[in-house]
Design a protein around this motif. Structure first.
Motif, PDB file in Angstrom:
ATOM      1  N   LEU A 350       0.849  -1.190   0.000  1.00 15.77           N
ATOM      2  CA  LEU A 350       0.000   0.000   0.000  1.00 15.77           C
ATOM      3  C   LEU A 350       0.883   1.237   0.000  1.00 15.77           C
ATOM      4  N   TRP A 351       0.613   2.115  -0.951  1.00 11.03           N
ATOM      5  CA  TRP A 351       1.383   3.357  -1.062  1.00 11.03           C
ATOM      6  C   TRP A 351       0.432   4.540  -0.953  1.00 11.03           C
ATOM      7  N   MET A 352       0.694   5.449   0.013  1.00 10.04           N
ATOM      8  CA  MET A 352      -0.055   6.691   0.176  1.00 10.04           C
ATOM      9  C   MET A 352       0.819   7.839  -0.314  1.00 10.04           C
ATOM     10  N   PHE A 353       0.248   8.751  -1.130  1.00 15.40           N
ATOM     11  CA  PHE A 353       1.094   9.807  -1.684  1.00 15.40           C
ATOM     12  C   PHE A 353       0.253  11.007  -2.118  1.00 15.40           C
ATOM     13  N   TRP A 354       0.891  12.177  -2.133  1.00 16.44           N
ATOM     14  CA  TRP A 354       0.352  13.420  -2.666  1.00 16.44           C
ATOM     15  C   TRP A 354       1.513  14.405  -2.772  1.00 16.44           C
ATOM     16  N   ALA A 355       1.282  15.556  -3.355  1.00 15.16           N
ATOM     17  CA  ALA A 355       2.338  16.549  -3.530  1.00 15.16           C
ATOM     18  C   ALA A 355       1.747  17.946  -3.484  1.00 15.16           C
ATOM     19  N   SER A 381      -8.026   0.663 -12.195  1.00 16.38           N
ATOM     20  CA  SER A 381      -7.068  -0.439 -12.251  1.00 16.38           C
ATOM     21  C   SER A 381      -5.756   0.058 -12.846  1.00 16.38           C
ATOM     22  N   VAL A 382      -4.654  -0.472 -12.341  1.00 18.10           N
ATOM     23  CA  VAL A 382      -3.329  -0.138 -12.866  1.00 18.10           C
ATOM     24  C   VAL A 382      -2.562  -1.436 -13.115  1.00 18.10           C
ATOM     25  N   ARG A 383      -1.646  -1.368 -14.076  1.00 14.64           N
ATOM     26  CA  ARG A 383      -0.817  -2.529 -14.412  1.00 14.64           C
ATOM     27  C   ARG A 383       0.543  -2.020 -14.892  1.00 14.64           C
ATOM     28  N   SER A 384       1.585  -2.713 -14.467  1.00 14.18           N
ATOM     29  CA  SER A 384       2.923  -2.300 -14.859  1.00 14.18           C
ATOM     30  C   SER A 384       3.163  -2.571 -16.336  1.00 14.18           C
ATOM     31  N   ASN A 385       4.075  -1.790 -16.887  1.00 11.07           N
ATOM     32  CA  ASN A 385       4.496  -1.944 -18.275  1.00 11.07           C
ATOM     33  C   ASN A 385       6.011  -1.837 -18.319  1.00 11.07           C
ATOM     34  N   GLY A 386       6.672  -2.940 -18.625  1.00 10.30           N
ATOM     35  CA  GLY A 386       8.128  -2.937 -18.644  1.00 10.30           C
ATOM     36  C   GLY A 386       8.743  -2.764 -17.266  1.00 10.30           C
ATOM     37  N   GLY A 387       8.065  -3.261 -16.243  1.00 11.29           N
ATOM     38  CA  GLY A 387       8.614  -3.199 -14.888  1.00 11.29           C
ATOM     39  C   GLY A 387       8.375  -1.894 -14.166  1.00 11.29           C
ATOM     40  N   SER A 388       7.508  -1.013 -14.688  1.00 13.15           N
ATOM     41  CA  SER A 388       7.241   0.258 -14.019  1.00 13.15           C
ATOM     42  C   SER A 388       5.798   0.693 -14.263  1.00 13.15           C
ATOM     43  N   ILE A 389       5.354   1.629 -13.441  1.00 18.56           N
ATOM     44  CA  ILE A 389       3.998   2.174 -13.548  1.00 18.56           C
ATOM     45  C   ILE A 389       4.109   3.693 -13.495  1.00 18.56           C
ATOM     46  N   ASN A 390       3.521   4.380 -14.455  1.00 24.10           N
ATOM     47  CA  ASN A 390       3.447   5.840 -14.424  1.00 24.10           C
ATOM     48  C   ASN A 390       2.234   6.256 -13.598  1.00 24.10           C
ATOM     49  N   VAL A 391       2.463   7.104 -12.611  1.00 24.19           N
ATOM     50  CA  VAL A 391       1.403   7.516 -11.689  1.00 24.19           C
ATOM     51  C   VAL A 391       1.297   9.035 -11.688  1.00 24.19           C
ATOM     52  N   THR A 392       0.094   9.538 -11.873  1.00 23.70           N
ATOM     53  CA  THR A 392      -0.157  10.978 -11.782  1.00 23.70           C
ATOM     54  C   THR A 392      -0.324  11.369 -10.323  1.00 23.70           C
ATOM     55  N   VAL A 393       0.397  12.417  -9.927  1.00 28.24           N
ATOM     56  CA  VAL A 393       0.392  12.877  -8.536  1.00 28.24           C
ATOM     57  C   VAL A 393      -0.255  14.256  -8.482  1.00 28.24           C
ATOM     58  N   GLY A 394      -1.124  14.477  -7.472  1.00 25.48           N
ATOM     59  CA  GLY A 394      -1.749  15.780  -7.262  1.00 25.48           C
ATOM     60  C   GLY A 394      -1.770  16.131  -5.795  1.00 25.48           C
ATOM     61  N   ARG A 395      -2.536  17.151  -5.437  1.00 27.63           N
ATOM     62  CA  ARG A 395      -2.566  17.632  -4.057  1.00 27.63           C
ATOM     63  C   ARG A 395      -3.421  16.769  -3.152  1.00 27.63           C
ATOM     64  N   GLU A 396      -4.284  15.935  -3.710  1.00 24.13           N
ATOM     65  CA  GLU A 396      -5.136  15.073  -2.900  1.00 24.13           C
ATOM     66  C   GLU A 396      -4.464  13.731  -2.639  1.00 24.13           C
ATOM     67  N   LEU A 397      -4.730  13.176  -1.467  1.00 21.60           N
ATOM     68  CA  LEU A 397      -4.191  11.867  -1.109  1.00 21.60           C
ATOM     69  C   LEU A 397      -4.692  10.790  -2.087  1.00 21.60           C
ATOM     70  N   GLN A 398      -3.771   9.985  -2.591  1.00 21.30           N
ATOM     71  CA  GLN A 398      -4.125   8.784  -3.347  1.00 21.30           C
ATOM     72  C   GLN A 398      -3.510   7.582  -2.665  1.00 21.30           C
ATOM     73  N   MET A 399      -4.130   6.429  -2.876  1.00 20.52           N
ATOM     74  CA  MET A 399      -3.703   5.191  -2.232  1.00 20.52           C
ATOM     75  C   MET A 399      -3.636   4.093  -3.315  1.00 20.52           C
ATOM     76  N   LEU A 400      -2.445   3.551  -3.493  1.00 15.24           N
ATOM     77  CA  LEU A 400      -2.239   2.516  -4.512  1.00 15.24           C
ATOM     78  C   LEU A 400      -1.983   1.191  -3.828  1.00 15.24           C
ATOM     79  N   ILE A 401      -2.743   0.171  -4.200  1.00 17.61           N
ATOM     80  CA  ILE A 401      -2.559  -1.185  -3.675  1.00 17.61           C
ATOM     81  C   ILE A 401      -2.061  -2.073  -4.796  1.00 17.61           C
ATOM     82  N   LEU A 402      -0.936  -2.729  -4.570  1.00 19.05           N
ATOM     83  CA  LEU A 402      -0.381  -3.681  -5.549  1.00 19.05           C
ATOM     84  C   LEU A 402      -0.212  -5.042  -4.868  1.00 19.05           C
TER      85      LEU A 402
END
Length: 402
Positions: A350-355, A381-402
């Motif tokens: 679980l990853w929590m993030f914002w900026a 839904s998100v899925r890696s591509n070539g071993g990485s995932i591009n994630v858009t970051v904003g001012r609101e908290l997002q939570m990613l579960i992998l």
């Protein structure tokens, strides 16, 4: 473990039983049990020995039946004990002339309600609204030691909690931190909980982009740990959704209240606090100030504000317990990025993030999962591509579960 770490301030005694039972049901729907309840001595014992037990006894019976875990604080001087000058409009805000009078009543309450496991002496004694005419560490220490001595005799099993200092315990008249003064006076000890109330304009602090809440809280907590404090609790924090006029806190509305709460909760979960209490469960009526009427997760009519719904989603996404992990590293990230990683109880990441600014990061992880925005109740839904995932970051908290 969220049910042990996170509690809510409540003002159940402001409401009839049918209403506060509905509030308790909303609390338990979050799978939370800890509450913080304030009792005002001047209302409970207006004359020596003349206790107003009926309503409080019933409330305490319901709290016990509902298996809540209460922290109770006693504040305010009774009319027969106040040190206030004659004729003032706020005699309860002055400390008692004899601290033993308060201590005796404190012990009476603790003895009457043995299911209350934690007892706190006074509230925000470092600022004028609760300690007139000016803060006084030596005077508060007399009240604290008398009260905790009486509590030890009456209820040796009870958790002893120092009154929650406003903000980081700054003393507006004397200067300095009251927690430091209390430490030097010998009242901060391993067998007591130390408490303060880290309110700020924004989740990260009072100065945008600086993160001063994190800096100040870490400094205070490190000092307390080094000085031999027991557990450290933040017994109040939160934001009002009031519409004005402006009273210290900027106007942020209901959606802003939910946004700020989520970000602060994510921060405090990863900081050195042993327990935290959000302020507060329900809005209040006009007996409170315009600002203080609107700190609740619930509106006065019992309906859920965005903050309640966002908190419920946040706790559901997190799961009941979390184990800390090192946050991911990035080649580049938006300005003011916050990044907190956990392992959920089911083993998922679980990853929590914002900026502070919008941007994109490349997450070096493989796999698939779900990206949540608990504020808005959206997911994708998100899925890696070539071993990485591009994630858009904003001012609101997002939570990613992998």
């Amino acid at each position: 473990v969220w049910s042990d770490f996170l509690g809510l301030n409540v003002q159940l005694q402001w409401f009839p039983e049918q209403t506060y039972r509905q509030q308790i049901a909303k609390l338990k729907a979050l799978d939370l049990r800890w509450i913080r309840l304030g009792l005002h001595w001047e209302r409970l014992e207006p004359a020596p020995g003349q206790w107003q037990w009926t309503d409080l006894d019933r409330l305490m019976q319901v709290i016990e039946q509902e298996q809540l875990k209460p922290l109770v604080y006693l504040v305010g001087s009774a009319p027969f004990a106040t040190s206030a000058p004659a004729g003032v409009s706020n005699p309860d805000q002055y400390p008692p002339t004899n601290p033993q009078l308060f201590a005796n009543s404190f012990a009476t309450l603790a003895s009457r309600y043995p299911h209350v496991g934690a007892w706190q002496v006074w509230n925000e004694q470092n600022i004028p609204p609760f300690w007139q005419p000016a803060e006084d560490p030596v005077q508060y220490r007399q009240l604290l030691e008398s009260s905790l001595g009486a509590l030890t005799a009456a209820r040796p099993d009870a958790t002893q909690v120092i009154g929650g200092h406003a903000y980081y315990s700054q003393m507006p008249v004397r200067g300095g931190l009251m927690l430091q003064a209390m430490t030097q006076l010998g009242s901060v000890r391993p067998d007591r909980v130390t408490a303060y109330h880290p309110y700020s304009h924004e989740p990260e602090g009072d100065v945008p982009g600086v993160g001063d809440f994190i800096a100040h809280a870490n400094t205070v907590n490190q000092y307390l740990r080094h000085s031999g404090s027991g557990p450290i609790w933040a017994t109040e924090f939160g934001w009002s959704s009031y519409a004005g006029p402006v009273e210290l806190q900027p106007i942020i509305g209901e959606q802003g209240q939910a946004d700020y709460m989520l970000r602060r909760l994510a921060l405090m979960s990863a900081m050195d606090f042993d327990r935290i209490f959000l302020f507060t469960l329900s809005d209040l009526d006009a007996r409170a100030t315009p600002r203080d009427q609107f700190y609740g997760l619930l509106r006065l009519n019992g309906s859920e504000k965005p903050a309640y719904q966002a908190l419920k989603r946040f706790l559901q996404i997190s799961g009941p317990s979390l184990t800390p992990l090192d946050p991911p590293a990035f080649a580049s990230a938006p300005a003011g990025m916050f990044s907190i990683a956990w392992q959920r109880a089911d083993g998922r990441w679980l990853w929590m993030f914002w900026a502070q600014e919008n941007g994109t990061v490349r997450l070096q992880r493989s796999g698939s999962g779900t990206l949540y925005n608990p504020l808005r109740g959206t997911s994708q839904s998100v899925r890696s591509n070539g071993g990485s995932i591009n994630v858009t970051v904003g001012r609101e908290l997002q939570m990613l579960i992998l």
